[in-house]
Design an enzyme around this catalytic site. Sequence first.
Site, mmCIF file in Angstrom:
data_model
loop_
_atom_site.group_PDB
_atom_site.id
_atom_site.type_symbol
_atom_site.label_atom_id
_atom_site.label_comp_id
_atom_site.label_asym_id
_atom_site.label_seq_id
_atom_site.Cartn_x
_atom_site.Cartn_y
_atom_site.Cartn_z
ATOM 1 N N VAL A 155 59.828 72.593 29.260
ATOM 2 C CA VAL A 155 60.876 72.874 30.262
ATOM 3 C C VAL A 155 62.178 71.189 30.192
ATOM 4 O O VAL A 155 62.010 70.212 31.538
ATOM 5 C CB VAL A 155 60.650 72.295 31.976
ATOM 6 C CG1 VAL A 155 59.371 73.254 32.273
ATOM 7 C CG2 VAL A 155 59.211 70.894 31.907
ATOM 8 N N GLY A 157 65.123 71.287 31.071
ATOM 9 C CA GLY A 157 66.756 71.324 31.541
ATOM 10 C C GLY A 157 66.024 70.494 32.611
ATOM 11 O O GLY A 157 66.456 69.687 33.465
ATOM 12 N N TYR A 158 64.918 70.905 32.836
ATOM 13 C CA TYR A 158 63.902 70.153 34.628
ATOM 14 C C TYR A 158 63.684 69.017 34.096
ATOM 15 O O TYR A 158 64.063 68.276 35.346
ATOM 16 C CB TYR A 158 63.259 71.519 34.696
ATOM 17 C CG TYR A 158 62.372 71.168 35.946
ATOM 18 C CD1 TYR A 158 62.331 71.886 37.342
ATOM 19 C CD2 TYR A 158 60.499 70.367 35.793
ATOM 20 C CE1 TYR A 158 62.033 71.520 38.671
ATOM 21 C CE2 TYR A 158 60.112 70.085 37.274
ATOM 22 C CZ TYR A 158 60.766 70.440 38.066
ATOM 23 O OH TYR A 158 60.137 70.269 39.258
ATOM 24 N N ALA A 159 63.186 68.516 33.072
ATOM 25 C CA ALA A 159 62.778 67.297 32.693
ATOM 26 C C ALA A 159 64.184 66.335 33.189
ATOM 27 O O ALA A 159 64.255 65.584 33.253
ATOM 28 C CB ALA A 159 62.084 66.389 31.527
ATOM 29 N N LYS A 162 65.393 66.090 36.731
ATOM 30 C CA LYS A 162 64.092 65.387 37.672
ATOM 31 C C LYS A 162 64.862 63.822 36.923
ATOM 32 O O LYS A 162 64.463 62.704 38.702
ATOM 33 C CB LYS A 162 63.450 65.840 37.465
ATOM 34 C CG LYS A 162 62.860 67.293 38.349
ATOM 35 C CD LYS A 162 63.639 66.748 39.456
ATOM 36 C CE LYS A 162 63.074 68.644 39.997
ATOM 37 N NZ LYS A 162 63.008 68.619 41.894
#
Length: 253
Positions: A155, A157-159, A162
Amino acid sequence: MTAFDLNGKLAVVTGARRGIGRAMARALAEAGADVIGVSANLEPSGSAVEKDVTGAGRAFETIRADFSDPAAVRRLGARLTGQPRPVDILVNNAGAIRRAPAAVHSDADWEYVLQVDLHAQFTLTRAVGAAMVARGQGKIIFTASLLGFQGGVTVPGYAAAKHGITGLTKALANEWAPHGVNVNAIAPGYIATDNTEALRSDPARSEEILDRIPAGRWGRAEDLAGATVFLASDAAAYVHGITLPVDGGWLAR
């Protein structure tokens, strides 16, 4: 009246249709706040979150906005700051996740997640936060993630987004705390929502996760209620720039 009382306050909760956002909206309403629920697919009337809020005796308004569309986010900011009643509490909860190994993670997935989870958050907060600064009061709460502390797997992009939210929380707190605006974030642990369905349906991965959580269970959306009300209330008047984990002890392990 207590420091946790939100009577007379207006809260905006993005990503309010289900899961964590719905639980946050319900908690704020139960503490006394009226709620504007925002989501791309939120039903115009009769939604579950609307029933939660009105069931608590508070007013509810629906706004549909697609956070993957930058123009729609700008329109949302203008609408919220142009209405007669000012926003007292902004909960930036809308989010998305795309799972794929980094070596094959597409540009489209990367750009989509960064837009929804970071760019849109800044655009909306810039508009609403500027109005709060001008009034000299307001509460802003981001939904961060454990992956604002760690890197995760498949993940990227998500990491990255965030981690960006954690940094943005600090940056805005530095600028806006002198003006009476509290900017903080909540980092949910492994919560049983749609975002974690793939993990929970993988027996090996689910067991691996549970083995690390001292509380011994997946979190529930309702577990975020107390932290949300706290950071939205006068009880957190001297709390600025933190990311508060609600993770069953995951980060302590």
